[in-house]
Design a protein around this motif. Structure first.
Motif, PDB file in Angstrom:
ATOM      1  N   THR A  45       0.012 -18.519  -0.671  1.00  0.00           N
ATOM      2  CA  THR A  45      -1.101 -17.791  -0.179  1.00  0.00           C
ATOM      3  C   THR A  45      -1.415 -16.333  -0.093  1.00  0.00           C
ATOM      4  N   ILE A  46      -0.180 -15.952   0.622  1.00  0.00           N
ATOM      5  CA  ILE A  46      -0.181 -14.423   0.585  1.00  0.00           C
ATOM      6  C   ILE A  46      -0.176 -13.958  -1.032  1.00  0.00           C
ATOM      7  N   ILE A  47       0.944 -14.365  -1.874  1.00  0.00           N
ATOM      8  CA  ILE A  47       0.959 -14.189  -3.231  1.00  0.00           C
ATOM      9  C   ILE A  47      -0.626 -13.910  -3.852  1.00  0.00           C
ATOM     10  N   SER A  48      -1.223 -15.037  -3.510  1.00  0.00           N
ATOM     11  CA  SER A  48      -2.536 -15.262  -4.181  1.00  0.00           C
ATOM     12  C   SER A  48      -3.566 -14.053  -3.747  1.00  0.00           C
ATOM     13  N   TYR A  49      -3.601 -13.964  -2.554  1.00  0.00           N
ATOM     14  CA  TYR A  49      -4.402 -12.980  -2.038  1.00  0.00           C
ATOM     15  C   TYR A  49      -3.897 -11.360  -2.478  1.00  0.00           C
ATOM     16  N   LEU A  50      -2.811 -11.138  -2.497  1.00  0.00           N
ATOM     17  CA  LEU A  50      -2.257  -9.876  -2.967  1.00  0.00           C
ATOM     18  C   LEU A  50      -2.471  -9.706  -4.428  1.00  0.00           C
ATOM     19  N   SER A  51      -2.637 -10.732  -5.308  1.00  0.00           N
ATOM     20  CA  SER A  51      -2.945 -10.586  -6.650  1.00  0.00           C
ATOM     21  C   SER A  51      -4.352 -10.372  -6.885  1.00  0.00           C
ATOM     22  N   LEU A  52      -5.221 -10.696  -6.041  1.00  0.00           N
ATOM     23  CA  LEU A  52      -6.640 -10.049  -6.053  1.00  0.00           C
ATOM     24  C   LEU A  52      -6.769  -8.669  -5.775  1.00  0.00           C
ATOM     25  N   VAL A  53      -6.091  -8.178  -4.931  1.00  0.00           N
ATOM     26  CA  VAL A  53      -6.138  -6.587  -4.922  1.00  0.00           C
ATOM     27  C   VAL A  53      -5.067  -5.742  -5.141  1.00  0.00           C
ATOM     28  N   LYS A  54      -3.983  -6.394  -6.027  1.00  0.00           N
ATOM     29  CA  LYS A  54      -3.069  -5.722  -6.909  1.00  0.00           C
ATOM     30  C   LYS A  54      -3.429  -4.749  -7.621  1.00  0.00           C
ATOM     31  N   ASP A  55      -4.338  -5.271  -8.595  1.00  0.00           N
ATOM     32  CA  ASP A  55      -4.633  -4.487  -9.749  1.00  0.00           C
ATOM     33  C   ASP A  55      -5.927  -3.285  -9.358  1.00  0.00           C
ATOM     34  N   LYS A  56      -6.243  -3.484  -8.184  1.00  0.00           N
ATOM     35  CA  LYS A  56      -7.301  -2.594  -7.946  1.00  0.00           C
ATOM     36  C   LYS A  56      -6.590  -1.106  -7.878  1.00  0.00           C
ATOM     37  N   LYS A  57      -7.368   0.005  -8.066  1.00  0.00           N
ATOM     38  CA  LYS A  57      -7.052   1.292  -8.037  1.00  0.00           C
ATOM     39  C   LYS A  57      -7.544   1.855  -6.574  1.00  0.00           C
ATOM     40  N   TYR A  58      -6.512   2.583  -5.855  1.00  0.00           N
ATOM     41  CA  TYR A  58      -6.625   3.165  -4.546  1.00  0.00           C
ATOM     42  C   TYR A  58      -6.547   4.699  -4.523  1.00  0.00           C
ATOM     43  N   ASP A  59      -7.595   5.051  -3.580  1.00  0.00           N
ATOM     44  CA  ASP A  59      -7.557   6.572  -3.407  1.00  0.00           C
ATOM     45  C   ASP A  59      -6.262   7.359  -3.241  1.00  0.00           C
ATOM     46  N   ASP A  60      -5.239   6.697  -2.571  1.00  0.00           N
ATOM     47  CA  ASP A  60      -4.068   7.164  -2.267  1.00  0.00           C
ATOM     48  C   ASP A  60      -3.015   6.456  -2.660  1.00  0.00           C
ATOM     49  N   GLU A  61      -1.954   7.030  -3.629  1.00  0.00           N
ATOM     50  CA  GLU A  61      -0.850   6.609  -3.899  1.00  0.00           C
ATOM     51  C   GLU A  61       0.018   5.414  -3.248  1.00  0.00           C
ATOM     52  N   PHE A  62       0.205   5.833  -1.817  1.00  0.00           N
ATOM     53  CA  PHE A  62       1.110   5.135  -0.968  1.00  0.00           C
ATOM     54  C   PHE A  62       0.387   3.649  -0.962  1.00  0.00           C
ATOM     55  N   THR A  63      -0.827   3.552  -0.554  1.00  0.00           N
ATOM     56  CA  THR A  63      -1.497   2.302  -0.569  1.00  0.00           C
ATOM     57  C   THR A  63      -1.262   1.383  -1.856  1.00  0.00           C
ATOM     58  N   GLU A  64      -1.537   1.951  -2.933  1.00  0.00           N
ATOM     59  CA  GLU A  64      -1.313   1.321  -4.221  1.00  0.00           C
ATOM     60  C   GLU A  64       0.160   0.922  -4.182  1.00  0.00           C
ATOM     61  N   MET A  65       1.063   1.750  -4.135  1.00  0.00           N
ATOM     62  CA  MET A  65       2.539   1.320  -3.844  1.00  0.00           C
ATOM     63  C   MET A  65       2.747   0.158  -2.966  1.00  0.00           C
ATOM     64  N   ALA A  66       2.260   0.319  -1.705  1.00  0.00           N
ATOM     65  CA  ALA A  66       2.623  -0.443  -0.425  1.00  0.00           C
ATOM     66  C   ALA A  66       2.023  -2.105  -1.110  1.00  0.00           C
ATOM     67  N   VAL A  67       0.936  -2.226  -1.800  1.00  0.00           N
ATOM     68  CA  VAL A  67       0.251  -3.410  -2.045  1.00  0.00           C
ATOM     69  C   VAL A  67       1.235  -3.964  -3.172  1.00  0.00           C
ATOM     70  N   ASP A  68       1.599  -3.213  -4.367  1.00  0.00           N
ATOM     71  CA  ASP A  68       2.118  -3.587  -5.368  1.00  0.00           C
ATOM     72  C   ASP A  68       3.611  -4.148  -4.677  1.00  0.00           C
ATOM     73  N   CYS A  69       4.115  -3.382  -4.017  1.00  0.00           N
ATOM     74  CA  CYS A  69       5.560  -3.480  -3.330  1.00  0.00           C
ATOM     75  C   CYS A  69       5.387  -5.020  -2.618  1.00  0.00           C
ATOM     76  N   SER A  70       4.503  -5.098  -1.837  1.00  0.00           N
ATOM     77  CA  SER A  70       4.314  -6.429  -0.958  1.00  0.00           C
ATOM     78  C   SER A  70       4.226  -7.439  -1.793  1.00  0.00           C
ATOM     79  N   TYR A  71       3.474  -7.533  -2.976  1.00  0.00           N
ATOM     80  CA  TYR A  71       3.378  -8.562  -3.985  1.00  0.00           C
ATOM     81  C   TYR A  71       4.708  -8.855  -4.374  1.00  0.00           C
ATOM     82  N   ARG A  72       5.297  -8.049  -5.030  1.00  0.00           N
ATOM     83  CA  ARG A  72       6.620  -8.259  -5.542  1.00  0.00           C
ATOM     84  C   ARG A  72       7.745  -9.055  -4.331  1.00  0.00           C
ATOM     85  N   GLN A  73       7.659  -8.504  -3.040  1.00  0.00           N
ATOM     86  CA  GLN A  73       8.405  -9.006  -2.116  1.00  0.00           C
ATOM     87  C   GLN A  73       8.089 -10.266  -1.757  1.00  0.00           C
ATOM     88  N   ALA A  74       6.793 -10.657  -1.596  1.00  0.00           N
ATOM     89  CA  ALA A  74       6.369 -12.028  -1.513  1.00  0.00           C
ATOM     90  C   ALA A  74       6.825 -12.949  -2.640  1.00  0.00           C
TER      91      ALA A  74
END
Length: 189
Positions: A45-74
């Protein structure tokens, strides 16, 4: 005659102890399998929700990296849970490896980049030091998924147990037996 009876008694006790140990081991494997199975759904379920926000562009690079990293770790957590479900390989101590051609340098650089964000809170920098000769490539046959698990575990522990405002270094060098990977932190112990 007394010695013979004592020997038979000890053999029975030993056999009973072995059977008890085997039963406890079997119960442990069943518990691990059940726990892993029950954890798969929340992780999926975590992977599913993260996949929904993973490809979104964020204003700051850290948030984008954190979401992508969280997805891969899940995804990795789900893989680990699937490994635990293979009770027979765990109980026999065998582990199948998927040996494929890979570049160790690229794997280490990727892990350092991804895991480096974990040091942000404690201001720990994670560096990669390549001690290979110019033009030398770290090509090898290995199981990249298992190697990533090992490196991630080492880096996670290095960051967790290091003091604030320090540096953790992953170093790759060549040795007689093949490749040498070192993770050096500045923690206690």
């Amino acid at each position: 005659m007394n010695t013979q009876f004592r020997k038979i008694s000890l053999e029975k006790q030993l056999k009973a102890s072995i059977q008890k140990e085997q039963a406890l081991n079997h119960q442990k494997n069943l518990l691990l399998g059940t726990a892993a199975h029950d954890l798969r759904n929340p992780v999926a379920t975590i992977i599913s929700y993260l996949s929904l926000v993973k490809d979104k562009k964020y204003d700051d690079e850290f948030t984008e990296m954190a979401v992508d990293c969280s997805y891969r770790q899940a995804e990795k957590a789900l893989e680990l849970l699937n490994d635990i479900l293979d009770v027979s390989s765990i109980s026999t101590g065998t582990l199948s490896l998927d040996l494929q051609p890979m570049n160790l340098e690229n794997l280490l650089e990727g892990r350092v980049k991804e895991m480096g964000g974990l040091g942000t809170k404690k201001n720990i920098k994670v560096n990669f030091k390549n001690s290979l000769d110019a033009g030398q490539s770290a090509e090898m046959k290995g199981d990249s998924r298992r190697l990533e698990q090992v490196i991630d575990n080492l880096l996670s522990n290095a960051i967790k147990y290091s003091h604030e405002d320090t540096c953790t270094t992953v170093k790759l060098s060549r040795c007689d037996e093949g490749w040498l990977v070192q993770v050096k932190d500045q923690g206690q112990g």
